[in-house]
Scaffold this motif. Structure first.
Motif, mmCIF file in Angstrom:
data_model
loop_
_atom_site.group_PDB
_atom_site.id
_atom_site.type_symbol
_atom_site.label_atom_id
_atom_site.label_comp_id
_atom_site.label_asym_id
_atom_site.label_seq_id
_atom_site.Cartn_x
_atom_site.Cartn_y
_atom_site.Cartn_z
ATOM 1 N N GLU A 168 43.438 58.857 42.228
ATOM 2 C CA GLU A 168 44.452 59.036 43.265
ATOM 3 C C GLU A 168 44.807 57.702 43.942
ATOM 4 O O GLU A 168 45.973 57.423 44.207
ATOM 5 C CB GLU A 168 43.979 60.066 44.312
ATOM 6 C CG GLU A 168 44.943 60.304 45.463
ATOM 7 C CD GLU A 168 46.372 60.642 45.020
ATOM 8 O OE1 GLU A 168 46.600 60.999 43.855
ATOM 9 O OE2 GLU A 168 47.270 60.508 45.878
ATOM 10 N N CYS A 169 43.793 56.886 44.195
ATOM 11 C CA CYS A 169 44.058 55.604 44.866
ATOM 12 C C CYS A 169 44.873 54.684 43.954
ATOM 13 O O CYS A 169 45.791 54.009 44.407
ATOM 14 C CB CYS A 169 42.751 54.947 45.286
ATOM 15 S SG CYS A 169 41.918 55.928 46.546
ATOM 16 N N ALA A 170 44.545 54.698 42.657
ATOM 17 C CA ALA A 170 45.289 53.865 41.702
ATOM 18 C C ALA A 170 46.737 54.364 41.606
ATOM 19 O O ALA A 170 47.677 53.570 41.580
ATOM 20 C CB ALA A 170 44.618 53.904 40.342
ATOM 21 N N ARG A 171 46.895 55.688 41.588
ATOM 22 C CA ARG A 171 48.255 56.258 41.501
ATOM 23 C C ARG A 171 49.081 55.835 42.730
ATOM 24 O O ARG A 171 50.225 55.403 42.607
ATOM 25 C CB ARG A 171 48.192 57.800 41.459
ATOM 26 C CG ARG A 171 49.580 58.455 41.390
ATOM 27 C CD ARG A 171 49.568 59.936 41.744
ATOM 28 N NE ARG A 171 49.343 60.216 43.153
ATOM 29 C CZ ARG A 171 50.286 60.239 44.091
ATOM 30 N NH1 ARG A 171 51.537 59.994 43.788
ATOM 31 N NH2 ARG A 171 49.988 60.477 45.357
ATOM 32 N N TYR A 172 48.477 55.917 43.909
ATOM 33 C CA TYR A 172 49.228 55.630 45.138
ATOM 34 C C TYR A 172 49.594 54.153 45.226
ATOM 35 O O TYR A 172 50.715 53.801 45.596
ATOM 36 C CB TYR A 172 48.406 56.063 46.352
ATOM 37 C CG TYR A 172 49.276 56.340 47.557
ATOM 38 C CD1 TYR A 172 50.206 57.377 47.522
ATOM 39 C CD2 TYR A 172 49.194 55.573 48.708
ATOM 40 C CE1 TYR A 172 51.031 57.638 48.609
ATOM 41 C CE2 TYR A 172 50.009 55.823 49.799
ATOM 42 C CZ TYR A 172 50.921 56.858 49.753
ATOM 43 O OH TYR A 172 51.735 57.114 50.830
ATOM 44 N N GLU A 173 48.652 53.322 44.875
ATOM 45 C CA GLU A 173 48.886 51.877 44.903
ATOM 46 C C GLU A 173 50.027 51.527 43.928
ATOM 47 O O GLU A 173 50.945 50.775 44.271
ATOM 48 C CB GLU A 173 47.581 51.183 44.486
ATOM 49 C CG GLU A 173 47.503 49.730 44.822
ATOM 50 C CD GLU A 173 47.493 49.397 46.307
ATOM 51 O OE1 GLU A 173 46.988 50.168 47.134
ATOM 52 O OE2 GLU A 173 48.050 48.326 46.639
ATOM 53 N N THR A 181 44.475 50.620 48.321
ATOM 54 C CA THR A 181 44.283 52.033 48.673
ATOM 55 C C THR A 181 42.895 52.473 48.194
ATOM 56 O O THR A 181 42.507 52.211 47.061
ATOM 57 C CB THR A 181 45.384 52.888 48.004
ATOM 58 O OG1 THR A 181 46.656 52.396 48.452
ATOM 59 C CG2 THR A 181 45.241 54.349 48.383
ATOM 60 N N HIS A 182 42.158 53.087 49.088
ATOM 61 C CA HIS A 182 40.782 53.480 48.748
ATOM 62 C C HIS A 182 40.392 54.755 49.498
ATOM 63 O O HIS A 182 41.119 55.212 50.379
ATOM 64 C CB HIS A 182 39.806 52.333 49.061
ATOM 65 C CG HIS A 182 39.815 51.898 50.493
ATOM 66 N ND1 HIS A 182 40.837 51.153 51.056
ATOM 67 C CD2 HIS A 182 38.946 52.131 51.506
ATOM 68 C CE1 HIS A 182 40.583 50.933 52.336
ATOM 69 N NE2 HIS A 182 39.448 51.524 52.640
ATOM 70 N N CYS A 183 39.215 55.259 49.111
ATOM 71 C CA CYS A 183 38.705 56.477 49.748
ATOM 72 C C CYS A 183 37.655 56.048 50.774
ATOM 73 O O CYS A 183 36.793 55.236 50.464
ATOM 74 C CB CYS A 183 38.078 57.357 48.670
ATOM 75 S SG CYS A 183 37.416 58.890 49.312
ATOM 76 N N VAL A 184 37.753 56.549 51.999
ATOM 77 C CA VAL A 184 36.758 56.175 53.022
ATOM 78 C C VAL A 184 35.929 57.384 53.421
ATOM 79 O O VAL A 184 36.434 58.509 53.471
ATOM 80 C CB VAL A 184 37.408 55.614 54.322
ATOM 81 C CG1 VAL A 184 37.904 54.223 54.144
ATOM 82 C CG2 VAL A 184 38.502 56.509 54.845
ATOM 83 N N ILE A 195 43.972 47.126 53.553
ATOM 84 C CA ILE A 195 44.511 46.047 54.390
ATOM 85 C C ILE A 195 45.525 45.211 53.606
ATOM 86 O O ILE A 195 46.587 44.840 54.124
ATOM 87 C CB ILE A 195 43.349 45.162 54.902
ATOM 88 C CG1 ILE A 195 42.460 45.970 55.871
ATOM 89 C CG2 ILE A 195 43.859 43.889 55.547
ATOM 90 C CD1 ILE A 195 43.105 46.361 57.176
ATOM 91 N N LYS A 196 45.212 44.958 52.342
ATOM 92 C CA LYS A 196 46.148 44.161 51.531
ATOM 93 C C LYS A 196 47.453 44.928 51.333
ATOM 94 O O LYS A 196 48.542 44.350 51.428
ATOM 95 C CB LYS A 196 45.499 43.839 50.177
ATOM 96 C CG LYS A 196 46.351 42.974 49.279
ATOM 97 C CD LYS A 196 45.559 42.555 48.058
ATOM 98 C CE LYS A 196 46.460 42.280 46.874
ATOM 99 N NZ LYS A 196 45.701 42.324 45.622
ATOM 100 N N THR A 197 47.326 46.235 51.066
ATOM 101 C CA THR A 197 48.527 47.070 50.882
ATOM 102 C C THR A 197 49.403 46.972 52.137
ATOM 103 O O THR A 197 50.621 46.787 52.052
ATOM 104 C CB THR A 197 48.128 48.560 50.660
ATOM 105 O OG1 THR A 197 46.867 48.642 50.029
ATOM 106 C CG2 THR A 197 49.172 49.312 49.905
ATOM 107 N N ILE A 198 48.773 47.090 53.297
ATOM 108 C CA ILE A 198 49.514 47.043 54.571
ATOM 109 C C ILE A 198 50.134 45.654 54.763
ATOM 110 O O ILE A 198 51.307 45.517 55.118
ATOM 111 C CB ILE A 198 48.581 47.406 55.748
ATOM 112 C CG1 ILE A 198 48.138 48.867 55.650
ATOM 113 C CG2 ILE A 198 49.266 47.129 57.096
ATOM 114 C CD1 ILE A 198 47.048 49.291 56.630
ATOM 115 N N MET A 199 49.336 44.621 54.493
ATOM 116 C CA MET A 199 49.812 43.241 54.717
ATOM 117 C C MET A 199 50.960 42.854 53.794
ATOM 118 O O MET A 199 51.691 41.903 54.055
ATOM 119 C CB MET A 199 48.647 42.257 54.537
ATOM 120 C CG MET A 199 47.638 42.294 55.663
ATOM 121 S SD MET A 199 48.314 41.726 57.244
ATOM 122 C CE MET A 199 48.226 39.944 57.016
#
Ligand code: F6R
Length: 243
Positions: free
Chosen positions: A112-117, A152-155, A184-188
């Protein structure tokens, strides 16, 4: 960084909505990064009002949200999917197929994180990312830590967060234990960032995040390194920043 001081919550919401409107008017096919939480509710209300007056058109806009609980169905009124539909998507003419959140019901976190990124990259990145600020300096679900989590990651939600959220659920057992969040990188990587803050209880963290050292102990402090950040806050939230 640009700082706009608003007199109160309503004024903050109008100022933030103005910035988002300008983005949509200047680039009708823009990608908006969106947030949930209590702070942006007034901003969404203002955008809905201007849409209803005919001043705004969301038909070409694509949205990507910061985060979503893992394991909550979309129909759960605590899911961020539900929140976004209630507060914005169902009230303006955005194409529902152009609105995106992490899929909380996908059990495979890595997938899911890979898909979203990948989705965010395929859209050409975020033009304007709206952010709220947690009392501990978190942005999205990026909590204070030793390093800045990148993509994007799971927390795993902290015990404190589960405790704080349990009032919204029938019991503490029902509070999700995990969430998916942009890193953070995605946001930045967003071209522009708009942070909204309101209330005296945010004054300390606003000063720390934007005028203190850049450290993963205060995740939002990384925003000092971004070249296009606008902070919109009411007087109470901005009361402790250097004049
Ligand atoms: C929301 C989010 C959170 C909130 C933050 C502030 O999608 O990712 O980081 O922005 O917890 O929440 P409020 O606005 O409720 O103070």
């Amino acid at each position: 960084m640009k700082i706009y001081k608003a007199t109160d919550y309503k004024d903050m919401s109008r100022k933030a909505a103005n910035i988002i409107s300008a983005q949509v008017i200047m680039k009708p096919d823009c990608v908006l990064g969106l947030a949930t939480g209590s702070t942006p509710i007034g901003t969404y209300q203002q955008l809905v009002e201007w849409y209803k007056k005919g001043d705004l058109d969301f038909s070409g806009v694509t949205t990507v949200n910061l985060d979503e609980y893992k394991g909550l169905p979309r129909t759960n009124d605590q899911s961020y999917y539900y929140f976004m539909h209630q507060n914005l998507f169902d009230r303006v003419n955005v194409n529902p197929e152009s609105t995106h959140l992490p899929d909380g019901m996908e059990p495979d976190s890595e997938k899911e994180c890979a898909r979203y990124e990948e989705l965010i990259h395929s859209l050409g990145g975020v033009d304007l990312q709206l952010l709220g600020l947690g009392h501990n300096g978190h942005i999205g679900f990026n909590e204070p830590g030793e390093v800045f989590e990148k993509e994007t990651h799971c927390v795993n939600l902290q015990e404190r967060t589960i405790e704080a959220n349990k009032r919204f659920f029938a019991s503490a057992d029902e509070v999700p234990r995990q969430a998916y969040t942009m890193g953070i990188k995605t946001i930045m990587q967003a071209k522009k960032i708009l942070v909204v803050v309101s209330g005296e209880d945010k004054a300390d963290i606003v000063a720390k995040a934007f005028f203190g050292p850049v450290t993963p102990a205060v995740p939002a402090s990384i925003l000092q390194m971004h070249n296009d950040v606008t902070l919109v806050g009411d007087e109470a939230a901005l009361s402790k920043i250097p004049q």
